[in-house]
Design an enzyme around this catalytic site. Sequence first.
Site, PDB file in Angstrom:
ATOM      1  N   LYS A  26      -2.956   6.294   1.720  1.00 23.62           N
ATOM      2  CA  LYS A  26      -2.851   6.833   3.076  1.00 23.62           C
ATOM      3  C   LYS A  26      -1.961   8.073   3.079  1.00 23.62           C
ATOM      4  O   LYS A  26      -0.946   8.124   3.764  1.00 23.62           O
ATOM      5  CB  LYS A  26      -2.302   5.741   4.011  1.00 23.62           C
ATOM      6  N   ARG A  38       0.828  -1.205   0.000  1.00 22.30           N
ATOM      7  CA  ARG A  38       0.000   0.000   0.000  1.00 22.30           C
ATOM      8  C   ARG A  38       0.866   1.261   0.000  1.00 22.30           C
ATOM      9  O   ARG A  38       0.523   2.255  -0.639  1.00 22.30           O
ATOM     10  CB  ARG A  38      -0.929  -0.024   1.215  1.00 22.30           C
ATOM     11  N   GLU A  45     -16.670   5.519   4.268  1.00 22.00           N
ATOM     12  CA  GLU A  45     -15.972   4.935   5.411  1.00 22.00           C
ATOM     13  C   GLU A  45     -15.924   5.932   6.555  1.00 22.00           C
ATOM     14  O   GLU A  45     -16.463   7.034   6.452  1.00 22.00           O
ATOM     15  CB  GLU A  45     -14.562   4.471   5.018  1.00 22.00           C
TER      16      GLU A  45
END
Length: 387
Positions: free
Chosen positions: A234, A132, A270
């Site tokens: 992120k 990620r 989310e």
Amino acid sequence: MISRRACFRNLIQSLRTGSTASKLRSSNCYTSRTAPSLQPVVELSPDSDDEYADVDWDNLGFSLRPTDYMYITKCSGGDSFEEGHLSRYGNIELSPSAGVLNYGQGLFEGTKAYRRENGRLCLFRPDQNAIRMQAGAERMCMPSPSIHQFVEAVKQTAFANKRWIPPPGKGSLYIRPLLMGSGPVLGLGPAPECTFLIYASPVGNYFKEGLAPLNLFIDDEYHRATRGGAGGVKTITNYSPVLKALTRAKSRGFSDVLYLDSVYKKNIEEVSSCNVFIVKDNVISTPATGGTILEGVTRKSIVDIALDHGYQVKEQCIPVEEVMEADEVFCTGTAVGVAAVGSITYQGKRVEYKMGDQCVSQELFSTYMGIQKGDIEDKKGWILEID
Ligand SMILES: *Cc1c(COP(=O)(O)O)cnc(C)c1O
């Protein structure tokens, strides 16, 4: 006293030969707690050789408790990072014109190290965090550490700070890798140097509610991510913009915010730092990722566990109305684990959900925890032992 360069050579050497943190401590090789890049190496009295740091393990929340070491390496003018090293945890120096400070060129990751009942120290799927970070680095125009370098660095950081890994059942060592544009830039563009750094802190429960169900607030004013934006990675730039919605919700007594998509303002996406699932008639659904939702490692793991348990799992668009009619709602994330949602409030209407031991979320969570603790066989190769 030995020179700084020799010091790091020794550190790296001792790491290569599989040294322990106490060997590191006995190498008389310490940098000051502040600005490790500038301070001369100073001799400090060794840390205690106690198995555990002096921490009140029963009262860990999710707040920073600095540990002994951090990992750091840089990359300038090229694609690969130098061999990293552990140094004393402390402040770092940055140019006032560093890319991360001026333009938010930065990413973070989060993973945890656990102590099992048998004393073994474990990580949960750190390779997924590495992958990620690579995707995020690509999106944010930064070079990224290789998967091998990332995982090794996480292992080293966890091992060097092992006295801060809580006793079994008391929490975990939260490991926070950062990748940032640390070189100076004035005009908007990628920074000429990047820093990869990892620090750690022992943590307990993420929410002050502890393991009690969460009360979420659906915000129809602020959004977390937009189409074509960077919600799927992120990047640090996704988090301070939600502080407004988050602090407002918390001041009204809610645990966190559930965000809606920014185009139709009707599908759930989310929560500020975790993914969301709903259960209706034993079918599990979670919003499909499409660039606006962070693809959680926990989300992915829970989907796998649910399929193994024979549930039907759908990754799809979930309109608010369906959420309000669901039997059960829960959140997933490394920091929160699997957290049951007790209520959701939307446009003044509050609905409550099924909770307790008979819930689907509890069943999935106990398998997830069982694999981490070693009570359930790790057939998927999710656990990495670090000692
Ligand atoms: C980190 C994060 C998650 C959870 O990801 P995990 O890999 O499960 O920890 C979910 N949503 C957001 C916005 C996040 O930042």
